[in-house]
Design a protein around this motif. Sequence first.
Motif, PDB file in Angstrom:
ATOM      1  N   ASN A 114     -27.253 -11.656  16.602  1.00  0.00           N
ATOM      2  CA  ASN A 114     -27.144 -12.714  15.599  1.00  0.00           C
ATOM      3  C   ASN A 114     -25.992 -13.660  15.882  1.00  0.00           C
ATOM      4  O   ASN A 114     -25.988 -14.796  15.413  1.00  0.00           O
ATOM      5  N   ASP A 115     -24.989 -13.189  16.611  1.00  0.00           N
ATOM      6  CA  ASP A 115     -23.871 -14.047  17.022  1.00  0.00           C
ATOM      7  C   ASP A 115     -23.145 -13.370  18.182  1.00  0.00           C
ATOM      8  O   ASP A 115     -23.618 -12.362  18.704  1.00  0.00           O
ATOM      9  N   ALA A 116     -21.992 -13.927  18.550  1.00  0.00           N
ATOM     10  CA  ALA A 116     -21.332 -13.532  19.796  1.00  0.00           C
ATOM     11  C   ALA A 116     -20.480 -12.282  19.701  1.00  0.00           C
ATOM     12  O   ALA A 116     -19.721 -11.987  20.634  1.00  0.00           O
ATOM     13  N   VAL A 117     -20.565 -11.534  18.610  1.00  0.00           N
ATOM     14  CA  VAL A 117     -19.782 -10.303  18.507  1.00  0.00           C
ATOM     15  C   VAL A 117     -20.583  -9.230  17.775  1.00  0.00           C
ATOM     16  O   VAL A 117     -21.368  -9.534  16.872  1.00  0.00           O
ATOM     17  N   VAL A 118     -20.413  -7.996  18.227  1.00  0.00           N
ATOM     18  CA  VAL A 118     -20.988  -6.826  17.559  1.00  0.00           C
ATOM     19  C   VAL A 118     -19.830  -6.006  17.021  1.00  0.00           C
ATOM     20  O   VAL A 118     -18.882  -5.695  17.761  1.00  0.00           O
ATOM     21  N   LYS A 123     -17.175   6.564  18.109  1.00  0.00           N
ATOM     22  CA  LYS A 123     -16.211   7.528  18.648  1.00  0.00           C
ATOM     23  C   LYS A 123     -16.111   7.400  20.164  1.00  0.00           C
ATOM     24  O   LYS A 123     -17.120   7.260  20.853  1.00  0.00           O
ATOM     25  N   ILE A 124     -14.870   7.444  20.653  1.00  0.00           N
ATOM     26  CA  ILE A 124     -14.593   7.472  22.091  1.00  0.00           C
ATOM     27  C   ILE A 124     -13.924   8.803  22.389  1.00  0.00           C
ATOM     28  O   ILE A 124     -12.796   9.049  21.948  1.00  0.00           O
ATOM     29  N   CYS A 125     -14.643   9.686  23.061  1.00  0.00           N
ATOM     30  CA  CYS A 125     -14.153  11.044  23.347  1.00  0.00           C
ATOM     31  C   CYS A 125     -13.681  11.740  22.064  1.00  0.00           C
ATOM     32  O   CYS A 125     -12.628  12.403  22.045  1.00  0.00           O
ATOM     33  N   GLY A 126     -14.443  11.550  21.006  1.00  0.00           N
ATOM     34  CA  GLY A 126     -14.145  12.210  19.739  1.00  0.00           C
ATOM     35  C   GLY A 126     -13.231  11.448  18.804  1.00  0.00           C
ATOM     36  O   GLY A 126     -13.113  11.805  17.630  1.00  0.00           O
ATOM     37  N   HIS A 127     -12.596  10.384  19.278  1.00  0.00           N
ATOM     38  CA  HIS A 127     -11.686   9.602  18.445  1.00  0.00           C
ATOM     39  C   HIS A 127     -12.462   8.517  17.698  1.00  0.00           C
ATOM     40  O   HIS A 127     -13.134   7.694  18.332  1.00  0.00           O
ATOM     41  N   GLU A 128     -12.362   8.497  16.386  1.00  0.00           N
ATOM     42  CA  GLU A 128     -13.035   7.469  15.597  1.00  0.00           C
ATOM     43  C   GLU A 128     -12.300   6.146  15.759  1.00  0.00           C
ATOM     44  O   GLU A 128     -11.080   6.063  15.574  1.00  0.00           O
ATOM     45  N   VAL A 129     -13.047   5.102  16.113  1.00  0.00           N
ATOM     46  CA  VAL A 129     -12.453   3.803  16.429  1.00  0.00           C
ATOM     47  C   VAL A 129     -13.294   2.694  15.809  1.00  0.00           C
ATOM     48  O   VAL A 129     -14.522   2.688  15.917  1.00  0.00           O
ATOM     49  N   ALA A 130     -12.631   1.730  15.164  1.00  0.00           N
ATOM     50  CA  ALA A 130     -13.296   0.507  14.720  1.00  0.00           C
ATOM     51  C   ALA A 130     -13.272  -0.471  15.893  1.00  0.00           C
ATOM     52  O   ALA A 130     -12.277  -0.530  16.633  1.00  0.00           O
ATOM     53  N   THR A 131     -14.353  -1.223  16.077  1.00  0.00           N
ATOM     54  CA  THR A 131     -14.393  -2.078  17.261  1.00  0.00           C
ATOM     55  C   THR A 131     -15.132  -3.386  17.025  1.00  0.00           C
ATOM     56  O   THR A 131     -16.029  -3.472  16.180  1.00  0.00           O
ATOM     57  N   ALA A 132     -14.721  -4.404  17.770  1.00  0.00           N
ATOM     58  CA  ALA A 132     -15.421  -5.686  17.839  1.00  0.00           C
ATOM     59  C   ALA A 132     -15.666  -5.956  19.316  1.00  0.00           C
ATOM     60  O   ALA A 132     -14.715  -6.012  20.107  1.00  0.00           O
ATOM     61  N   LYS A 150     -16.485 -11.528  11.127  1.00  0.00           N
ATOM     62  CA  LYS A 150     -16.813 -10.147  11.487  1.00  0.00           C
ATOM     63  C   LYS A 150     -15.604  -9.423  12.084  1.00  0.00           C
ATOM     64  O   LYS A 150     -15.369  -8.247  11.792  1.00  0.00           O
ATOM     65  N   VAL A 151     -14.833 -10.126  12.921  1.00  0.00           N
ATOM     66  CA  VAL A 151     -13.636  -9.510  13.497  1.00  0.00           C
ATOM     67  C   VAL A 151     -12.638  -9.172  12.397  1.00  0.00           C
ATOM     68  O   VAL A 151     -12.042  -8.080  12.381  1.00  0.00           O
ATOM     69  N   THR A 152     -12.458 -10.087  11.459  1.00  0.00           N
ATOM     70  CA  THR A 152     -11.525  -9.850  10.348  1.00  0.00           C
ATOM     71  C   THR A 152     -11.984  -8.672   9.495  1.00  0.00           C
ATOM     72  O   THR A 152     -11.178  -7.796   9.125  1.00  0.00           O
ATOM     73  N   LYS A 153     -13.277  -8.614   9.188  1.00  0.00           N
ATOM     74  CA  LYS A 153     -13.798  -7.545   8.333  1.00  0.00           C
ATOM     75  C   LYS A 153     -13.679  -6.173   8.995  1.00  0.00           C
ATOM     76  O   LYS A 153     -13.372  -5.181   8.333  1.00  0.00           O
TER      77      LYS A 153
END
Length: 294
Positions: A114-118, A123-132, A150-153
């Motif tokens: 829908n736009d230029a960011v997802v 999780k990265i190796c079990g670590h919960e991470v928020a990502t853009a 979206k990045v701000t949210k």
Amino acid sequence: MSIQEWFDKRKEAQIERRSTEVKVENINFPGLWTKCVHCGAQITNKDLEENLMVCPQCDYHFRIGARERIKQLFDENSFVEMFEKVLPVDPLDFTDTEPYKDRLKKAKEKTNLNDAVVTGVGKICGHEVATAVMDFDFMGGSMGSVVGEKVTKIMEEAVEKHIPMLAITSSGGARMQESALSLMQMAKTSCACAKMDEEKVLYVCLLTEPTFGGVTASFGTLGDIIIAEQGARIGFAGRRVIEQTIRQKLPSGFQTAEYLLKYGQIDIISQRKDLRENLSKIFDLHSISVQTED
């Protein structure tokens, strides 16, 4: 010459140039081979995909999309997308060589985004991470109002859950079809970065090929730790623009990850095959630090 006349003239030149382009196709084996843009090696698509879209001959890192990046970095089936219903609009009814609405439609069809960011949490190796995760194939990864929102949210989500935030950038800069609205996203995302800093939320930036313009000048370089993928070009204005402005030849390798590491503008350069492990180590150290403080 008016602005509209300039755009019309530019459009005519583009149409004329396209008509003279020679298209070369592999008739015998269509879609089976890719030519490395760096060394010229012919690589089977299967080998290239198995090597994480890195040339096995010269180690050139091909650009990859947001979905592929998520697949490579995050634990299987752990990523949950968020804010996918935040959609772009055309507030200025803007037209350059073609209407902005048409550009958005083509970009959606090309990328299935829908736009230029997802954005989301995984999780990265079990670590919960928020990502853009940005995708250059969607209008050059340009940052408009949707990318900024979206990045701000997702940064606010990281603050609320108190989990690390990972921004993976690939962008040509601000989306000029949205004029000042796109430029406002620089301040908006920078404020979100400041909030994470106040709340002591770890913020890691991963800069990939290419990261330029307003993204570099805002959330792309405000991380606690800044990683760059090997060979990535990173800067504000492009090399040619700078050379024309200062009327000087720039050094070899200028604006590459390796050049920026030399002068302290990034912290780590990583090959794609090592990214997941390197990120895991950073999150491991952060977890130990948090436990020690508690």
